[in-house]
Design a protein around this motif. Structure first.
Motif, mmCIF file in Angstrom:
data_model
loop_
_atom_site.group_PDB
_atom_site.id
_atom_site.type_symbol
_atom_site.label_atom_id
_atom_site.label_comp_id
_atom_site.label_asym_id
_atom_site.label_seq_id
_atom_site.Cartn_x
_atom_site.Cartn_y
_atom_site.Cartn_z
ATOM 1 N N ARG A 1 10.286 6.437 30.918
ATOM 2 C CA ARG A 1 10.238 7.191 32.163
ATOM 3 C C ARG A 1 9.029 8.085 32.398
ATOM 4 O O ARG A 1 8.941 8.877 31.542
ATOM 5 N N ASN A 2 8.747 7.919 33.725
ATOM 6 C CA ASN A 2 7.597 9.012 34.163
ATOM 7 C C ASN A 2 6.359 9.049 33.251
ATOM 8 O O ASN A 2 5.993 10.205 32.923
ATOM 9 N N VAL A 3 6.074 7.891 32.755
ATOM 10 C CA VAL A 3 4.891 7.821 31.894
ATOM 11 C C VAL A 3 3.613 7.021 32.658
ATOM 12 O O VAL A 3 4.044 6.069 33.268
ATOM 13 N N PHE A 4 2.313 7.450 32.745
ATOM 14 C CA PHE A 4 1.470 6.674 33.484
ATOM 15 C C PHE A 4 0.277 6.566 32.844
ATOM 16 O O PHE A 4 -0.026 7.275 31.652
ATOM 17 N N MET B 1 -2.830 -2.935 32.956
ATOM 18 C CA MET B 1 -1.273 -3.469 32.790
ATOM 19 C C MET B 1 -1.076 -4.079 31.345
ATOM 20 O O MET B 1 -0.176 -3.825 30.788
ATOM 21 N N ASN B 2 -1.893 -5.008 30.979
ATOM 22 C CA ASN B 2 -1.703 -5.580 29.626
ATOM 23 C C ASN B 2 -1.842 -4.658 28.454
ATOM 24 O O ASN B 2 -1.191 -4.799 27.399
ATOM 25 N N LEU B 3 -2.746 -3.654 28.501
ATOM 26 C CA LEU B 3 -2.714 -2.559 27.695
ATOM 27 C C LEU B 3 -1.491 -1.798 27.599
ATOM 28 O O LEU B 3 -0.867 -1.352 26.444
ATOM 29 N N GLY B 4 -0.879 -1.611 28.755
ATOM 30 C CA GLY B 4 0.286 -0.673 28.808
ATOM 31 C C GLY B 4 1.464 -1.662 27.968
ATOM 32 O O GLY B 4 2.380 -1.097 27.383
ATOM 33 N N VAL B 5 1.502 -2.842 28.098
ATOM 34 C CA VAL B 5 2.526 -3.900 27.487
ATOM 35 C C VAL B 5 1.976 -3.790 26.031
ATOM 36 O O VAL B 5 3.146 -3.716 25.128
ATOM 37 N N LEU B 6 0.753 -3.590 25.555
ATOM 38 C CA LEU B 6 0.531 -3.511 24.143
ATOM 39 C C LEU B 6 0.872 -2.159 23.528
ATOM 40 O O LEU B 6 1.352 -2.356 22.546
ATOM 41 N N PHE B 7 0.938 -1.121 24.146
ATOM 42 C CA PHE B 7 1.444 0.336 23.881
ATOM 43 C C PHE B 7 2.798 0.193 23.698
ATOM 44 O O PHE B 7 3.585 0.908 22.997
ATOM 45 N N GLY B 8 3.580 -0.781 24.329
ATOM 46 C CA GLY B 8 4.867 -0.701 24.319
ATOM 47 C C GLY B 8 5.886 -0.691 25.605
ATOM 48 O O GLY B 8 7.033 -0.875 25.508
ATOM 49 N N MET B 9 4.928 -0.808 26.770
ATOM 50 C CA MET B 9 5.744 -0.858 27.844
ATOM 51 C C MET B 9 6.228 -2.283 28.427
ATOM 52 O O MET B 9 5.753 -3.305 27.856
ATOM 53 N N LYS B 10 7.379 -2.103 29.220
ATOM 54 C CA LYS B 10 7.785 -3.566 29.666
ATOM 55 C C LYS B 10 6.842 -3.677 30.909
ATOM 56 O O LYS B 10 6.117 -2.786 31.507
ATOM 57 N N GLU B 11 7.049 -4.986 31.480
ATOM 58 C CA GLU B 11 5.845 -5.289 32.345
ATOM 59 C C GLU B 11 5.955 -4.323 33.933
ATOM 60 O O GLU B 11 5.263 -4.090 34.452
#
Length: 261
Positions: free
Chosen positions: A204-207, A225-235
């Motif tokens: 939540r509230n992470v950018f 976006m792909n890096l965000g998923v690599l870090f552990g975010m959902k799409e």
């Protein structure tokens, strides 16, 4: 130099971004309420104005080909928000990030940015380097962004209590991706730190932002976006982290700046 600034903007536009934040990073030790020069500090006040007038001579937006104007700047750039077209106009905002090492540092910076106009900055970020500074950053609410140096091993424990306090204040956590593409050690640290932040915040509230110091560190919308998923975010979290949340941060900061004006 603003020639480099304009190149960052052009590259961000080419990569599909429609917003860029110019991030000036200062150490809290350089903030002193007793220093009369702070009223005209070239980074706290006149520098953003000069950038606005000399680099962005068309009301705060720059078209893709307008890369000839020059000025001096010690800013780094970050890509925020998304554009579907590589020919879109790129908007910009100004951000100040203060490195804070103690409770006193957090208070010192707060006194300055709470003055009229927030020093000319749209967004205020704090980057704590110690456990006590981190705890205080989560308690105060004058800033918009809480940032950690994710490319290095964090020397203190990030507690759930402090993260929840930060969430109640509406302060967003920042994850910078540029360290993850610099070298293997920074990449491992970035992934580990991001995973811990995402675990505690539940996403939540992470950018996501670049903290790019050079053009080769900028990445396109889908790559980030792909890096965000690599870090552990959902799409859906990764999409919000590059569009909805950054836009909300800028709106929050500008609203506060107007209130202080």
């Amino acid at each position: 130099h603003a020639q480099n600034t304009a190149k960052h903007i052009e590259e961000a536009r080419r990569l599909g971004w429609r917003g860029v934040a110019f991030n000036v990073i200062l150490d809290a030790k350089d903030f002193s309420p007793r220093d009369p020069k702070l009223k005209t500090h070239h980074l706290m006040a006149s520098e953003p104005t000069r950038l606005r007038d000399e680099v962005f001579g068309n009301g705060g937006e720059i078209e893709g080909g307008d890369t000839k104007k020059r000025a001096e700047s010690e800013s780094e750039s970050e890509s925020v928000s998304v554009s579907e077209s590589s020919t879109a106009t790129v908007s910009h905002c100004y951000r100040l990030t203060a490195l804070v090492h103690s409770i006193q540092d957090v208070a010192r910076v707060g006194k300055l940015v709470n003055k009229k106009g927030r020093g000319g900055y749209d967004v205020i970020g704090l980057r704590p380097t110690t456990a006590e500074a981190f705890g205080k950053c989560c308690e105060v609410g004058y800033h918009d962004v809480l940032s950690l140096d994710v490319g290095h091993r964090v020397s203190f424990k990030i507690s759930l209590k402090h993260v929840q306090a930060c969430e109640r204040k509406g302060v967003a956590f920042e994850l910078c991706y540029a360290p993850s593409i610099r070298d293997q050690t920074a990449r491992r640290n970035t992934i580990a730190n991001a995973a811990e932040i995402l675990r505690l915040t539940r996403g939540r509230n992470v950018f996501l932002s670049s903290e790019a110091a050079s053009l080769i560190e900028l990445r396109g919308v889908h790559d980030v976006m792909n890096l965000g998923v690599l870090f552990g975010m959902k799409e859906n979290e990764a999409l919000a982290a590059i569009a909805k949340i950054p836009n909300a941060i800028v709106e929050r900061g500008r609203k506060r700046r107007k209130e202080k004006g």
